[in-house]
Scaffold this active site. Structure first.
Site, PDB file in Angstrom:
ATOM      1  N   LYS A 261      43.789  15.185  -2.600  1.00  0.00           N
ATOM      2  CA  LYS A 261      44.273  15.200  -3.981  1.00  0.00           C
ATOM      3  C   LYS A 261      45.240  14.048  -4.253  1.00  0.00           C
ATOM      4  O   LYS A 261      45.079  13.305  -5.209  1.00  0.00           O
ATOM      5  CB  LYS A 261      44.977  16.517  -4.287  1.00  0.00           C
ATOM      6  CG  LYS A 261      45.688  16.527  -5.627  1.00  0.00           C
ATOM      7  CD  LYS A 261      46.488  17.786  -5.847  1.00  0.00           C
ATOM      8  CE  LYS A 261      47.856  17.747  -5.244  1.00  0.00           C
ATOM      9  NZ  LYS A 261      48.927  17.159  -6.072  1.00  0.00           N
ATOM     10  N   ASN A 262      46.260  13.922  -3.409  1.00  0.00           N
ATOM     11  CA  ASN A 262      47.308  12.941  -3.699  1.00  0.00           C
ATOM     12  C   ASN A 262      46.788  11.514  -3.674  1.00  0.00           C
ATOM     13  O   ASN A 262      47.330  10.645  -4.349  1.00  0.00           O
ATOM     14  CB  ASN A 262      48.475  13.095  -2.713  1.00  0.00           C
ATOM     15  CG  ASN A 262      49.350  14.277  -3.077  1.00  0.00           C
ATOM     16  OD1 ASN A 262      49.130  14.928  -4.097  1.00  0.00           O
ATOM     17  ND2 ASN A 262      50.330  14.556  -2.239  1.00  0.00           N
TER      18      ASN A 262
ATOM     19  N   ARG B 145      52.852  15.018 -12.950  1.00  0.00           N
ATOM     20  CA  ARG B 145      53.728  13.885 -12.760  1.00  0.00           C
ATOM     21  C   ARG B 145      53.005  12.581 -12.378  1.00  0.00           C
ATOM     22  O   ARG B 145      53.390  11.504 -12.804  1.00  0.00           O
ATOM     23  CB  ARG B 145      54.678  14.301 -11.643  1.00  0.00           C
ATOM     24  CG  ARG B 145      55.852  13.485 -11.479  1.00  0.00           C
ATOM     25  CD  ARG B 145      56.649  14.011 -10.297  1.00  0.00           C
ATOM     26  NE  ARG B 145      57.340  12.899  -9.706  1.00  0.00           N
ATOM     27  CZ  ARG B 145      58.450  12.387 -10.206  1.00  0.00           C
ATOM     28  NH1 ARG B 145      58.996  12.921 -11.262  1.00  0.00           N
ATOM     29  NH2 ARG B 145      59.015  11.350  -9.645  1.00  0.00           N
TER      30      ARG B 145
ATOM     31  N   ARG C   3      63.434  15.056  -9.473  1.00  0.00           N
ATOM     32  CA  ARG C   3      62.362  14.063  -9.341  1.00  0.00           C
ATOM     33  C   ARG C   3      62.429  12.955 -10.390  1.00  0.00           C
ATOM     34  O   ARG C   3      61.589  12.869 -11.291  1.00  0.00           O
ATOM     35  CB  ARG C   3      60.993  14.732  -9.366  1.00  0.00           C
ATOM     36  CG  ARG C   3      60.799  15.625  -8.169  1.00  0.00           C
ATOM     37  CD  ARG C   3      59.430  16.233  -8.139  1.00  0.00           C
ATOM     38  NE  ARG C   3      58.456  15.461  -7.406  1.00  0.00           N
ATOM     39  CZ  ARG C   3      57.223  15.868  -7.166  1.00  0.00           C
ATOM     40  NH1 ARG C   3      56.797  17.012  -7.614  1.00  0.00           N
ATOM     41  NH2 ARG C   3      56.396  15.113  -6.481  1.00  0.00           N
ATOM     42  N   PRO C   4      63.414  12.079 -10.282  1.00  0.00           N
ATOM     43  CA  PRO C   4      63.527  10.987 -11.254  1.00  0.00           C
ATOM     44  C   PRO C   4      62.429   9.922 -11.052  1.00  0.00           C
ATOM     45  O   PRO C   4      61.679   9.980 -10.079  1.00  0.00           O
ATOM     46  CB  PRO C   4      64.896  10.384 -10.937  1.00  0.00           C
ATOM     47  CG  PRO C   4      65.167  10.751  -9.519  1.00  0.00           C
ATOM     48  CD  PRO C   4      64.434  12.029  -9.240  1.00  0.00           C
ATOM     49  N   VAL C   5      62.375   8.967 -11.997  1.00  0.00           N
ATOM     50  CA  VAL C   5      61.414   7.862 -11.871  1.00  0.00           C
ATOM     51  C   VAL C   5      62.149   6.522 -11.900  1.00  0.00           C
ATOM     52  O   VAL C   5      61.553   5.490 -12.195  1.00  0.00           O
ATOM     53  CB  VAL C   5      60.313   7.898 -12.968  1.00  0.00           C
ATOM     54  CG1 VAL C   5      59.317   8.997 -12.705  1.00  0.00           C
ATOM     55  CG2 VAL C   5      60.919   8.012 -14.349  1.00  0.00           C
ATOM     56  N   ASP C   6      63.438   6.550 -11.576  1.00  0.00           N
ATOM     57  CA  ASP C   6      64.221   5.311 -11.643  1.00  0.00           C
ATOM     58  C   ASP C   6      63.647   4.201 -10.765  1.00  0.00           C
ATOM     59  O   ASP C   6      63.632   3.027 -11.159  1.00  0.00           O
ATOM     60  CB  ASP C   6      65.689   5.592 -11.262  1.00  0.00           C
ATOM     61  CG  ASP C   6      65.832   6.297  -9.923  1.00  0.00           C
ATOM     62  OD1 ASP C   6      64.968   7.140  -9.613  1.00  0.00           O
ATOM     63  OD2 ASP C   6      66.792   6.008  -9.190  1.00  0.00           O
ATOM     64  N   LEU C   7      63.137   4.561  -9.591  1.00  0.00           N
ATOM     65  CA  LEU C   7      62.613   3.529  -8.695  1.00  0.00           C
ATOM     66  C   LEU C   7      61.337   2.896  -9.260  1.00  0.00           C
ATOM     67  O   LEU C   7      61.094   1.700  -9.104  1.00  0.00           O
ATOM     68  CB  LEU C   7      62.325   4.111  -7.304  1.00  0.00           C
ATOM     69  CG  LEU C   7      63.541   4.729  -6.592  1.00  0.00           C
ATOM     70  CD1 LEU C   7      63.111   5.452  -5.321  1.00  0.00           C
ATOM     71  CD2 LEU C   7      64.557   3.641  -6.247  1.00  0.00           C
TER      72      LEU C   7
ATOM     73  N   ILE D 186      63.544  15.977   1.653  1.00  0.00           N
ATOM     74  CA  ILE D 186      62.898  15.124   0.630  1.00  0.00           C
ATOM     75  C   ILE D 186      63.209  15.620  -0.786  1.00  0.00           C
ATOM     76  O   ILE D 186      63.570  14.837  -1.651  1.00  0.00           O
ATOM     77  CB  ILE D 186      61.358  15.069   0.825  1.00  0.00           C
ATOM     78  CG1 ILE D 186      60.994  14.733   2.277  1.00  0.00           C
ATOM     79  CG2 ILE D 186      60.710  14.101  -0.153  1.00  0.00           C
ATOM     80  CD1 ILE D 186      61.272  13.332   2.722  1.00  0.00           C
TER      81      ILE D 186
ATOM     82  N   ARG E  43      45.365  23.795  -8.716  1.00  0.00           N
ATOM     83  CA  ARG E  43      45.703  22.385  -8.948  1.00  0.00           C
ATOM     84  C   ARG E  43      45.388  21.554  -7.707  1.00  0.00           C
ATOM     85  O   ARG E  43      45.095  20.366  -7.818  1.00  0.00           O
ATOM     86  CB  ARG E  43      47.200  22.242  -9.250  1.00  0.00           C
ATOM     87  CG  ARG E  43      47.618  22.788 -10.584  1.00  0.00           C
ATOM     88  CD  ARG E  43      49.055  22.462 -10.843  1.00  0.00           C
ATOM     89  NE  ARG E  43      49.319  21.073 -10.495  1.00  0.00           N
ATOM     90  CZ  ARG E  43      50.507  20.567 -10.230  1.00  0.00           C
ATOM     91  NH1 ARG E  43      51.558  21.324 -10.277  1.00  0.00           N
ATOM     92  NH2 ARG E  43      50.648  19.303  -9.924  1.00  0.00           N
TER      93      ARG E  43
HETATM   94  C1  UD1 Z   1      54.379  12.460  -3.599  1.00  0.00           C
HETATM   95  C2  UD1 Z   1      53.345  13.528  -3.497  1.00  0.00           C
HETATM   96  C3  UD1 Z   1      53.992  14.872  -3.181  1.00  0.00           C
HETATM   97  C4  UD1 Z   1      54.850  14.757  -1.953  1.00  0.00           C
HETATM   98  C5  UD1 Z   1      55.823  13.589  -2.064  1.00  0.00           C
HETATM   99  C6  UD1 Z   1      56.597  13.320  -0.789  1.00  0.00           C
HETATM  100  C7  UD1 Z   1      51.601  12.836  -5.022  1.00  0.00           C
HETATM  101  C8  UD1 Z   1      50.862  13.104  -6.280  1.00  0.00           C
HETATM  102  N1  UD1 Z   1      52.617  13.639  -4.749  1.00  0.00           N
HETATM  103  O1  UD1 Z   1      55.238  12.802  -4.671  1.00  0.00           O
HETATM  104  O2  UD1 Z   1      52.965  15.842  -2.980  1.00  0.00           O
HETATM  105  O3  UD1 Z   1      55.584  15.953  -1.784  1.00  0.00           O
HETATM  106  O4  UD1 Z   1      55.107  12.382  -2.379  1.00  0.00           O
HETATM  107  O5  UD1 Z   1      55.744  13.114   0.281  1.00  0.00           O
HETATM  108  O6  UD1 Z   1      51.251  11.959  -4.271  1.00  0.00           O
HETATM  109  N2  UD1 Z   1      62.752   9.574  -6.030  1.00  0.00           N
HETATM  110  C9  UD1 Z   1      63.782   8.966  -6.721  1.00  0.00           C
HETATM  111  N3  UD1 Z   1      63.452   8.067  -7.702  1.00  0.00           N
HETATM  112  C10 UD1 Z   1      62.157   7.749  -7.988  1.00  0.00           C
HETATM  113  C11 UD1 Z   1      61.124   8.355  -7.269  1.00  0.00           C
HETATM  114  C12 UD1 Z   1      61.451   9.276  -6.282  1.00  0.00           C
HETATM  115  O7  UD1 Z   1      64.949   9.247  -6.469  1.00  0.00           O
HETATM  116  O8  UD1 Z   1      61.948   6.916  -8.890  1.00  0.00           O
HETATM  117  C13 UD1 Z   1      63.073  10.565  -4.966  1.00  0.00           C
HETATM  118  C14 UD1 Z   1      62.506  11.956  -5.270  1.00  0.00           C
HETATM  119  O9  UD1 Z   1      63.344  12.694  -6.123  1.00  0.00           O
HETATM  120  C15 UD1 Z   1      62.433  12.544  -3.879  1.00  0.00           C
HETATM  121  C16 UD1 Z   1      62.095  11.336  -2.996  1.00  0.00           C
HETATM  122  O10 UD1 Z   1      62.428  10.187  -3.776  1.00  0.00           O
HETATM  123  O11 UD1 Z   1      63.679  13.068  -3.500  1.00  0.00           O
HETATM  124  C17 UD1 Z   1      60.654  11.234  -2.567  1.00  0.00           C
HETATM  125  O12 UD1 Z   1      59.814  11.388  -3.698  1.00  0.00           O
HETATM  126  P1  UD1 Z   1      58.417  10.631  -3.824  1.00  0.00           P
HETATM  127  O13 UD1 Z   1      58.021  10.135  -2.477  1.00  0.00           O
HETATM  128  O14 UD1 Z   1      58.497   9.663  -4.929  1.00  0.00           O
HETATM  129  O15 UD1 Z   1      57.447  11.805  -4.253  1.00  0.00           O
HETATM  130  P2  UD1 Z   1      56.239  11.705  -5.269  1.00  0.00           P
HETATM  131  O16 UD1 Z   1      55.589  10.379  -5.193  1.00  0.00           O
HETATM  132  O17 UD1 Z   1      56.660  12.222  -6.589  1.00  0.00           O
END
Ligand code: UD1
Length: 426
Positions: A22-23, A94, A123-127, A332, A402
C-alpha cells in the site's frame, strides 16, 4: 458498518500470498503526474486507500483504467484539467498531499489542502514544504491550503532533513526529478518503499542514485516517459500475517514475501521463541509455533532498518500472552498506543507511560467487543482475537479495508474462524 467476528484458539495452517505494498503503491501512482505518457502499475493492491487516490487523480484529469478486482492500474495524465486537491480528499488520506510537488513540477502551480491532524499524532508537513521551497517553489498557506507556484521552474537544491521522514523524502524525490540541476537529499529515509519509488522513476527516465541510503542524489531531467512497473510486496502486511501465525500458533508460509525487508521483525520473533525459516531466494517466510510459550521481548520503533512503527501494534498484541514483561517504545509517532486500551478489554495487562507501553504477559486473552481506531491498531485487535478464547467482535473495520487486501479471506484460508458481518456495531 462492517465488523469482524473472530473465534480464537484455532491454529493457522497453510500459505498466504503477500499483496502489493500500500505505502509504495500510493507514491507510485503519483508518478503519473510527472509525465504525459501512460504509467501502468502491476501488482496493485485493491484497497480503499489506493482506490481513493485513483479518484483524486481522476479529479485532476488523469485517465484511470483499473477494473475492479484486477491488480493492474493504468494511469494516463496526458493532460491535466485541475491543479487543486481539495480538503475533503487530502483530509481522508494524508498521502494525497504528495501530489503538490509533482503538480508544481508539471504545471508550475498547485493548490493542495493541508492534511490536518490524524489519529496517530500531529503529523506536520513542514519538512515537505521546506524541501519544495528549497527547490524554488513560492509557497503561501491560506485557509488551510498550500498555494504553490514556480513560475520560472524548479531548481535542484541541497536539502538536509532535520528528521527522517518517509513522506518528505518521497515528496522531494518526486518533485526533484523535473527540477533544473542536481538535488541532494541528506538524512533521507531508507525505507524500502523509497527504493521502489526511485526504481520506478528511473524506469521513466529519471536519474536518481543512492535511494536506500541516507544520501540521495537526483539529477533533474527535461522530461519523463511512461513505464510499466510492479509494486513491491507489502512488508507490513507480511509482518502482520507472521505475527498472526505466531499469536494463533500453527505453521504458515508467506509466499512472495520481501524477507530482506523484515530483518528487525524476524529477529524479534525468534527472540520471542517463534520458529522462523526465512528464505530470501525463494521469497518465503515460514512461521511456526506449536504450543510452546512466547517469551516477552522489548523493542523500540525506529526508522528503517529498525523495527517499523507500522508493526508496533501487532507486536504488542503478540506480547499480551508472552511470559514476562515487555516494554514497547514508540519513537516515531507521539500518539500511537490507541490499541492498548482495546487490548486491555480482551484481558491484556498494559500500562502506557508517555511513549512507552509496559505489557505484562497474561495467561490468556478473553473475547470481547472492541473498536478499530487506526489501520495498524485495527489489525492488532484481529491478531489478539485470533489468540483469545471465545468470539471477539472488531467493530469499525473500515480502517482495515484501507490497508489490508482480503484480510479475512487470507486468514480464513489458513483455518482462522473469521467472518465479516454488516450492520450496527456490537
Ligand atoms: C509513512 C507511512 C506510514 C509509516 C511512516 C513511518 C505512507 C503512506 N505512510 O508515513 O505508514 O508509519 O511512514 O514509517 O507511506 N514529520 C515532521 N514533519 C514532516 C513530516 C514528518 O515532523 O514534514 C515527522 C512525523 O510527525 C513523524 C516522523 O516525522 O513523527 C516520521 O513521519 P514520516 O516518516 O513522514 O511518516 P509518513 O510519511 O507520514
Amino acid at each position: 458498518m462492517d465488523r469482524l467476528h473472530i473465534t480464537g484458539g484455532t491454529p493457522l495452517h497453510g500459505h498466504i500470498s503477500v499483496s502489493g505494498a500500500k505505502n509504495s503503491a500510493l507514491k507510485l501512482m503519483v508518478t503519473c503526474l510527472l509525465t504525459d505518457q501512460p504509467v501502468e502499475l502491476t501488482n496493485m493492491p485493491n484497497l480503499a486507500d489506493t482506490r481513493f487516490l485513483a479518484q483524486l487523480l481522476e479529479s485532476l484529469g488523469v485517465e484511470v483504467y483499473w477494473p475492479k478486482g484486477t491488480s493492474t492500474c493504468h494511469l494516463n495524465a496526458a493532460e491535466l484539467k485541475s491543479t487543486i486537491a481539495p480538503y475533503e480528499q487530502v483530509r481522508k488520506m494524508r498521502a494525497s498531499f504528495n501530489v503538490l510537488g509533482p503538480l508544481v513540477a508539471r504545471s508550475g502551480h498547485a493548490t493542495v489542502s493541508l492534511p490536518g491532524g490524524c489519529a496517530i499524532g500531529a503529523r506536520p508537513v513542514d519538512l515537505h514544504l521546506q524541501a519544495l521551497e528549497a527547490m524554488g517553489a513560492d509557497l503561501r498557506v491560506e485557509g488551510g491550503y498550500v498555494k504553490a507556484a514556480a513560475i520560472h521552474g524548479l531548481k535542484g537544491a541541497h536539502i538536509n532533513f532535520s528528521t527522517v521522514s518517509v513522506g518528505a523524502t518521497e515528496h522531494a524525490m518526486l518533485t526533484a526529478t523535473l527540477a533544473k540541476g542536481e538535488t541532494i537529499l541528506e538524512n533521507a529515509a531508507r525505507e524500502p518503499e523509497i527504493e521502489d519509488l526511485a526504481n520506478c522513476l528511473n524506469s521513466m527516465g529519471a536519474n536518481i542514485t543512492g535511494a536506500g541510503t541516507p544520501i540521495i542524489r537526483i539529477k533533474g531531467v527535461e522530461k519523463l516517459g511512461g513505464t510499466t512497473y510492479p509494486v513491491m510486496p507489502d512488508r507490513i502486511e507480511a509482518g502482520t500475517f507472521a505475527m498472526a501465525a505466531a499469536a494463533a500458533g500453527g505453521d504458515v508460509t508467506l509466499d512472495g514475501c520481501p524477507v530482506e525487508d523484515l530483518g528487525a521483525l524476524i529477529a524479534k520473533l525468534r527472540e520471542a521463541g517463534v520458529t522462523v525459516d526465512a528464505d530470501e531466494a525463494a521469497s518465503t517466510l515460514r512461521i511456526r509455533r506449536n504450543g510452546s510459550p512466547l517469551k516477552a521481548v522489548s523493542l523500540s520503533t525506529q526508522p528503517h532498518p529498525g523495527f517499523p512503527t507500522d508493526l508496533q501494534a501487532q507486536f504488542m498484541a503478540l506480547m499480551c500472552t508472552a511470559k514476562g514483561t515487555s516494554i514497547i517504545r514508540e519513537t516515531i509517532f507521539e500518539n500511537r498506543f490507541m490499541h492498548a486500551p482495546e487490548l486491555s478489554r480482551l484481558g491484556a495487562d498494559i500500562t502506557v507511560r508517555g511513549q512507552e507501553a509496559v505489557v505484562k504477559g497474561v495467561d490468556h486473552l478473553t473475547a470481547a467487543p472492541v473498536m478499530a481506531t487506526d489501520l495498524r491498531a485495527s489489525v492488532s485487535l484481529v491478531i489478539a482475537g485470533l489468540a483469545a478464547q471465545g468470539e471477539t467482535v472488531v467493530n469499525r473495520i473500515y480502517h482495515l479495508d484501507r490497508g489490508f487486501e482480503r484480510l479475512e479471506a487470507k486468514l480464513g484460508a489458513c483455518g482462522a474462524k473469521i467472518e465479516r458481518r454488516s450492520g450496527e456495531d456490537e
